[in-house]
Design an enzyme around this catalytic site. Structure first.
Site, short mmCIF file in Angstrom:
data_model
loop_
_atom_site.label_atom_id
_atom_site.label_comp_id
_atom_site.label_asym_id
_atom_site.label_seq_id
_atom_site.Cartn_x
_atom_site.Cartn_y
_atom_site.Cartn_z
N GLU A 69 15.76 1.49 20.50
CA GLU A 69 15.02 2.32 19.50
C GLU A 69 13.61 2.35 19.81
O GLU A 69 12.76 3.29 19.80
CB GLU A 69 15.55 2.18 18.33
CG GLU A 69 15.09 3.29 17.38
CD GLU A 69 13.80 2.84 16.42
OE1 GLU A 69 12.97 3.62 15.86
OE2 GLU A 69 13.15 1.47 16.81
N ASP A 92 18.10 -3.19 18.58
CA ASP A 92 17.03 -3.96 19.36
C ASP A 92 15.76 -4.39 18.39
O ASP A 92 15.68 -3.69 17.39
CB ASP A 92 16.63 -2.94 20.38
CG ASP A 92 16.05 -1.93 20.17
OD1 ASP A 92 16.56 -1.02 19.19
OD2 ASP A 92 14.92 -1.48 20.58
#
Length: 479
Positions: free
Chosen positions: A145, A78
């Site tokens: 994350e 991400d």
């Protein structure tokens, strides 16, 4: 024509460009996760995709490396999605507009996602290239994350055989990160009893502090307005009879509080004003180098709640005056590293209770627990309680690390100087994996990423090339 097709290493930049064509902001990672699984399926590689979207792809060892210890290569898929003012791109549904100036790669009007797209691209390049020599290669791609390491928290690591891990999520070339703090939020809760009190209602403010990140900047010596309000209230309580009505300060658990406001009912207004003026002088002197703008302020106001009774006032002032805060221990192995700390980030008063949320951090698990125990002991004495949430493990420094030594050896040969060995007093995904994989030998590193502004992230091409060369050579020497 692909924008990055002429850049070397071709596979790395090619996969990075493919990734950038797929929206993959935090919370929007299904498409990129499915793309990774399809990559593995197309090459007949072992692949594991969980319900969150985490993906593990495994490639067996190259010929001659069958007896070598497996290696884990990890990064998150991400990215942070930010746009420049006026940019009309829908980052939920549209890919990035890549560009290069010959020295760097960036995205027009938006963030680039080099953090941590470059880890994904390098892992895919290794998985795709039959010529690169390596042990059993276990590529781990986590989701979300950037919004709390959510993927790393929940990922099932049972497919992993490796106990040495290369994490490619650092943003400064030449720096090897080898330890991080674990942490939790310890929320101290005091029950309150309220009763009428004959006094003048006053609003006290302690503010003007710089604040900052409670992990990265806890060593700067900056004042915490929540804790220093405790000193002010303690001094006021000695000067005149008073009752606390409410006290609130701080915006985030992991930020050093910049301003705190208390409402009190006091018998002697002049005494309160004198004490606050004295405390302002004291704080200005104590924090003249770190928080030059510190101030205290007193003014009459009105209150919607009854004052706390004497016992609740005492307990609240005691909590704020006596609770541990700030640095509690420094590392004896890494110069300048904060090993253990806590920060009172958010103070909030409701009608029947007061809560004080501490962000607790330590790279040593037993010291993290020690701070929770200290808070619990204090709260027990004050007839309160502690609620612990969001606990995550630390990544303790290993004096003996074969992976770190090998990477440092290759780096020194390649660059002509040794890398910097550092640790961070904040949580990173390596800590999550260290907690799941006992004995994990791990190093976090990466190429240079520069953020001129949030939406002007740039990835340095030459740095990517050097980092790629380092990775390939380290893998080759793991035989």
């Amino acid at each position: 024509m692909a924008v990055l097709e002429n850049l070397e290493p071709k596979r790395v930049f090619g996969f990075f460009e493919q990734m950038c064509a797929i929206p993959h902001g935090s919370g929007n990672t299904k498409a990129i996760s499915d793309w990774l699984k399809a990559f593995a399926d197309a090459r007949g590689l072992e692949v594991h995709q969980d319900s969150m979207g985490n993906v593990i792809i495994i490639k067996e060892a190259s010929a001659g490396y069958e007896q070598a210890e497996p290696v884990i290569f990890q990064g998150h898929m991400d990215m942070v999605c930010e746009k420049a003012p006026g940019c009309t791109k829908d980052m939920e549904t549209e890919g990035l507009d890549l560009a290069t100036d010959g020295d760097t790669v960036y995205a027009e009007g938006t963030t680039l996602g080099g953090d941590d797209g470059i880890a994904v691209a390098m892992a895919l390049a290794i998985l795709d290239d039959p010529e690169i020599q390596h042990p059993r290669f276990e590529a781990v791609f986590t989701v979300d994350e950037e919004i709390g390491m959510l993927g790393a928290v929940d990922i099932d690591v049972s497919p992993l055989k490796g106990r040495r891990m290369m994490n490619l999520d650092s943003e400064n070339e030449g720096v090897f990160t080898v330890s991080c703090a674990g942490g939790n939020i310890s929320r101290c809760v005091l029950p309150l009893t309220r009763a009428p009190f004959d006094g003048t209602v006053l609003r006290l403010t302690v503010g003007g502090f710089q604040g900052g990140h409670s992990g990265v900047e806890i060593d700067k010596g900056r004042g915490n307005s929540n804790m220093l309000m405790g000193r002010v209230l303690c001094a006021v309580n000695k000067a005149t009879d008073m009752r606390l009505i409410c006290v609130d300060g701080g915006l985030k658990d992991n930020a050093i509080a910049q301003e705190t406001v208390a409402v009190i009912s006091a018998a002697d207004v002049d005494a309160v004003k004198t004490v606050c003026a004295q405390m302002q002088d004291a704080l200005k002197n104590e924090y003249r180098s770190t928080d030059a703008g510190v101030f205290t302020d007193v003014g009459e106001t009105e209150a919607d709640l009854l004052p706390m009774d004497a016992a609740s006032t005492h307990n609240t002032v005691c909590l704020l005056a006596c609770a541990p805060n700030g640095i509690q221990a420094m590392s004896h192995e890494i110069d300048g590293l904060v090993q253990t700390s806590l920060n009172l980030g958010v103070l909030k008063t409701e009608e029947q209770q007061l809560s004080a949320s501490f962000c607790v951090r330590s790279s040593v698990e037993t010291q993290k627990q020690m701070l929770v125990d200290r808070l619990s002991c204090l709260m027990s004495a004050l007839d309160g309680s502690v609620e612990v949430s969001g606990d995550y493990p630390g990544w303790e420094f290993q004096k003996d690390s074969a992976l770190r030594d090998l990477m440092a050896e290759v780096y020194t040969e390649q660059y002509g100087e040794a890398p910097k060995i550092e640790a961070i007093h904040a949580g990173v995904e390596c800590g999550m994996f260290a907690g799941k994989l006992p004995g994990l030998d791990c190093v976090s590193f990466g190429p240079d990423l520069t953020e001129i502004h949030t939406f002007r992230e740039r990835m340095h091409i030459a740095s990517v090339q050097r980092t790629w060369k380092l990775v390939v050579e380290v893998l080759r020497r793991m035989k």
